[in-house]
Design an enzyme around this catalytic site. Structure first.
Site, short mmCIF file in Angstrom:
data_model
loop_
_atom_site.label_atom_id
_atom_site.label_comp_id
_atom_site.label_asym_id
_atom_site.label_seq_id
_atom_site.Cartn_x
_atom_site.Cartn_y
_atom_site.Cartn_z
N ARG A 23 0.86 -1.19 0.00
CA ARG A 23 0.00 0.00 0.00
C ARG A 23 0.89 1.24 0.00
O ARG A 23 1.95 1.25 0.61
CB ARG A 23 -0.84 -0.04 1.27
CG ARG A 23 -1.96 0.93 1.35
CD ARG A 23 -2.86 0.62 2.56
NE ARG A 23 -3.71 -0.52 2.27
CZ ARG A 23 -4.05 -1.45 3.16
NH1 ARG A 23 -3.62 -1.38 4.40
NH2 ARG A 23 -4.83 -2.44 2.81
N ASN A 87 -0.17 -0.95 13.30
CA ASN A 87 0.34 -2.00 12.43
C ASN A 87 1.56 -2.65 13.08
O ASN A 87 2.51 -1.94 13.42
CB ASN A 87 0.80 -1.42 11.08
CG ASN A 87 -0.33 -0.80 10.31
OD1 ASN A 87 -1.25 -1.48 9.89
ND2 ASN A 87 -0.26 0.51 10.11
N ASP A 105 0.89 -7.92 9.00
CA ASP A 105 -0.51 -8.36 9.07
C ASP A 105 -1.22 -8.09 10.39
O ASP A 105 -2.35 -7.64 10.38
CB ASP A 105 -0.66 -9.86 8.75
CG ASP A 105 0.11 -10.28 7.52
OD1 ASP A 105 -0.08 -9.62 6.48
OD2 ASP A 105 0.91 -11.22 7.59
N ASP A 107 -2.70 -6.39 13.50
CA ASP A 107 -3.06 -5.00 13.77
C ASP A 107 -3.81 -4.93 15.09
O ASP A 107 -4.46 -5.90 15.49
CB ASP A 107 -3.99 -4.46 12.66
CG ASP A 107 -3.37 -4.56 11.27
OD1 ASP A 107 -2.32 -3.95 11.07
OD2 ASP A 107 -3.96 -5.24 10.42
N ASP A 120 -6.66 -9.65 12.50
CA ASP A 120 -5.94 -10.32 11.40
C ASP A 120 -4.99 -11.42 11.84
O ASP A 120 -3.98 -11.68 11.18
CB ASP A 120 -5.20 -9.30 10.52
CG ASP A 120 -6.16 -8.26 9.95
OD1 ASP A 120 -7.32 -8.60 9.69
OD2 ASP A 120 -5.73 -7.11 9.75
#
Length: 176
Positions: A23, A87, A105, A107, A120
């Site tokens: 991202r 994160n 991954d 969070d 997650d």
């Protein structure tokens, strides 16, 4: 590693363990930068996903990155209070006008009343196996989840009562 300058506009690049881009946040204003720390602010910035889709953030956010901690924290200013999205990630580097890190991954979402949820875990397990996260990384990441929960519970660091408001005020002065 270079250090961005206060007031400079930088990008934020999130990668996966295998090196693929995850991202990109198009524009974040640097509010403070040292060898170990970058604090930035953004509002309604374009975010591009790995598949090319784009979206725009909905509210002002203060971003906290540390070069020695395996997480980064985004404080989002909403009408009903400050929400935090944490994160679990590699420490950041600043390179070619961007803060870069590996997203692992896991969070933690923190609500205005400081309650939180870990997110997650399934995605983390899947990627841990797929991308062969080394055991040492797995241990570091889990230790940092615990450290982050401690900071949340103690309201320390970016979770301190005035932290986000202070940096948002500074962001507004840079925006003019």
């Amino acid at each position: 590693m270079s250090i961005p300058t206060e007031g400079e506009s930088i990008q934020i690049h999130s990668y996966k363990h295998d090196g693929h881009i995850h991202r990109v946040w198009e524009e974040t204003v640097v509010l403070k930068a040292t060898n170990n720390l970058v604090i930035g602010g953004n509002d309604r910035t374009i975010v591009t996903e790995s598949d090319g889709r784009t979206w725009i953030t909905r509210e002002p956010a203060i971003c906290y990155f540390h070069a020695k901690q395996w997480f980064n924290i985004i404080g989002m200013l909403r009408t009903d209070g400050i929400y935090y999205y944490c994160n679990i990630s590699s420490p950041f580097v600043h390179d070619q006008g961007a803060v870069k890190y590996i997203d692992y991954d896991l969070d933690i979402k923190v609500f205005p009343d400081m309650t939180y949820i870990l997110l997650d875990e399934d995605e983390y397990e899947q990627h841990r196996k797929q991308m062969n996260y080394p055991e040492v990384i797995d241990k570091i990441l889990k230790r940092n989840v615990d450290h982050l929960i401690y900071l949340i519970q103690q309201r320390k660091g970016p979770f301190a009562p005035d932290f986000i408001d202070k940096w948002y005020g500074k962001y507004l002065t840079h925006r003019g």
